[in-house]
Write an enzyme that holds these catalytic residues in place. Sequence first.
Site, mmCIF file in Angstrom:
data_model
loop_
_atom_site.group_PDB
_atom_site.id
_atom_site.type_symbol
_atom_site.label_atom_id
_atom_site.label_comp_id
_atom_site.label_asym_id
_atom_site.label_seq_id
_atom_site.Cartn_x
_atom_site.Cartn_y
_atom_site.Cartn_z
ATOM 1 N N LYS A 129 -20.722 9.257 -16.251
ATOM 2 C CA LYS A 129 -19.444 9.045 -15.552
ATOM 3 C C LYS A 129 -19.788 8.279 -14.277
ATOM 4 O O LYS A 129 -20.312 8.838 -13.313
ATOM 5 C CB LYS A 129 -18.805 10.406 -15.243
ATOM 6 C CG LYS A 129 -17.941 10.493 -13.999
ATOM 7 C CD LYS A 129 -16.586 9.847 -14.153
ATOM 8 C CE LYS A 129 -15.720 9.986 -12.902
ATOM 9 N NZ LYS A 129 -15.970 8.974 -11.869
ATOM 10 N N PRO A 130 -19.534 6.948 -14.275
ATOM 11 C CA PRO A 130 -19.836 6.185 -13.056
ATOM 12 C C PRO A 130 -18.757 6.397 -12.003
ATOM 13 O O PRO A 130 -17.628 6.780 -12.328
ATOM 14 C CB PRO A 130 -19.830 4.727 -13.537
ATOM 15 C CG PRO A 130 -18.946 4.715 -14.739
ATOM 16 C CD PRO A 130 -18.967 6.110 -15.343
ATOM 17 N N GLU A 136 -23.748 12.593 8.528
ATOM 18 C CA GLU A 136 -24.251 11.416 7.825
ATOM 19 C C GLU A 136 -23.354 10.223 8.200
ATOM 20 O O GLU A 136 -22.132 10.360 8.230
ATOM 21 C CB GLU A 136 -24.143 11.708 6.324
ATOM 22 C CG GLU A 136 -24.975 10.820 5.474
ATOM 23 C CD GLU A 136 -24.945 11.237 4.000
ATOM 24 O OE1 GLU A 136 -24.036 11.985 3.586
ATOM 25 O OE2 GLU A 136 -25.833 10.788 3.268
#
Length: 488
Positions: free
Chosen positions: A185-186, A392
């Site tokens: 699943k991209p 992040e």
Amino acid sequence: MMTTIKEFTLIDLENVGLFVNGEWLTSLKEGTFSVENPSTKKIVAHVPKGGQKETEKAIAAAHDAFQTWSKLTAQERADYLLKLRDLMHDHKEELATIMSLEMGKAFLEAVGEVTYAASFLTWYAEEARRIYGETIPASSPNKRLFVVKQPVGVVAAITPWNFPVAMMTRKLGPALAAGCTGIVKPASQSPLTALAFAKLVEMSGIPNGVVNIVAGSTKEISDEIFNNPIVKKISFTGSTEVGKELVVQSANQLKKLSLELGGHAPFIVFEDADLEKAAEGALASKFRNAGQTCVCANRIYVHKNIKDEFAKIFVEKVKQLKMGDSLAKNVEIGPLVNEEGVIKVKAQVEDAVNKGAKILIGGTNGNLKNGYFFEPTVLDNVTNDMDIMKEETFGPVAPLTIFESDEEVIQEANNTKYGLAAYLYTADLKRAITVSEALNFGIIGLNDALPGVAQAPFGGMNESGYGREGGHQGIRDYLEEKYISLEL
Ligand code: SIN
């Protein structure tokens, strides 16, 4: 409006299909979703929106294919992987162009990613023939004890947009080598690279159903993957937030799970470091993929006695970076993947400046208004209360902060919930070893800003996830160890 690049041989942007059981599903009841070029904000393609039904079909196909794929010899599976690897090399520029178009990676860097991705197929083709078992001394003379390794079965790979092809091969390489089959699943931002790769899978002659690629509704696809008892292992690369939800979802069927999640890498420059080399390393680590990797330097700690000198060398290098449309061959910094990326980076810079940081270079979108650009930026006088030191960044902003002692910087560097990568630059051998040992991170770049290679284990500690990809370690999770006790 659609862009009009039509020269691709691996994918028809006007008629994109999902890849299930060797067939191309081009029109689905659920319609399509669109993929945008972040350099121009123009639509590149409309992709069929796969959901529960397509995922179930793909899993069933993988299950059928497993019955024969798992019985091939390791050499036969390796031959297929090497054929796929060769095809990737033959179509390197095309894959890189598609990648650059859909998620904004600078073209030359995208070419580098394809080479990196192909190296996982080489490595795991070789590892396929080294899946050794064990014999164990028995407790009685009429017994023989063995451990054999067998593929776990059907697996699923959920891959991120920041490395659309390398994270696929880093998961599929060991899976296929071990004898597993599966579904990918991209990410919704980068399905085209994955589907172009599917074309190579088809061309390689890998049997139908061994690899299936379904893009579309993240919730429907992922729910089916986690609820379908045929799927035995899932490998996910993405955010820590999503990773935690997947842990909960995996509990129901106790599915094997490996997670490569977020990072917040410290990059430490000691007083004795080669400053030219350290600045070059900081540049490579921080601005790779415009700062959008989990292992990018996120907090740059420089010893107070050399900070000004380091900052001067570093800023000079940053000045040379060319930002622009990712498809241009002379560009090093492409756009961020989408608007949210830019908003987050801007907010971190604003927060830092409001709390006393100084912008040494960059700090704005530059003069490129058509895409999601943010200039390579260096912040000085950064302190621990600023968001950029806690979260992040996933963007091209390098915060510089100072330290005075080894103990202090080790404590600061470890003061994070993440634990993926850390970097240190020093010429002192004792310091190099003691600090490397004291840092709580899965990957240490010791005078090395780019440690990732196919033959080494990649993965994190703490909230950066668990499991390792790459290296001989990367195939472990795709194998069951079965103990056989034989009475003669
Ligand atoms: C990542 O950031 O997730 C991958 C980076 C790498 O493989 O070097």
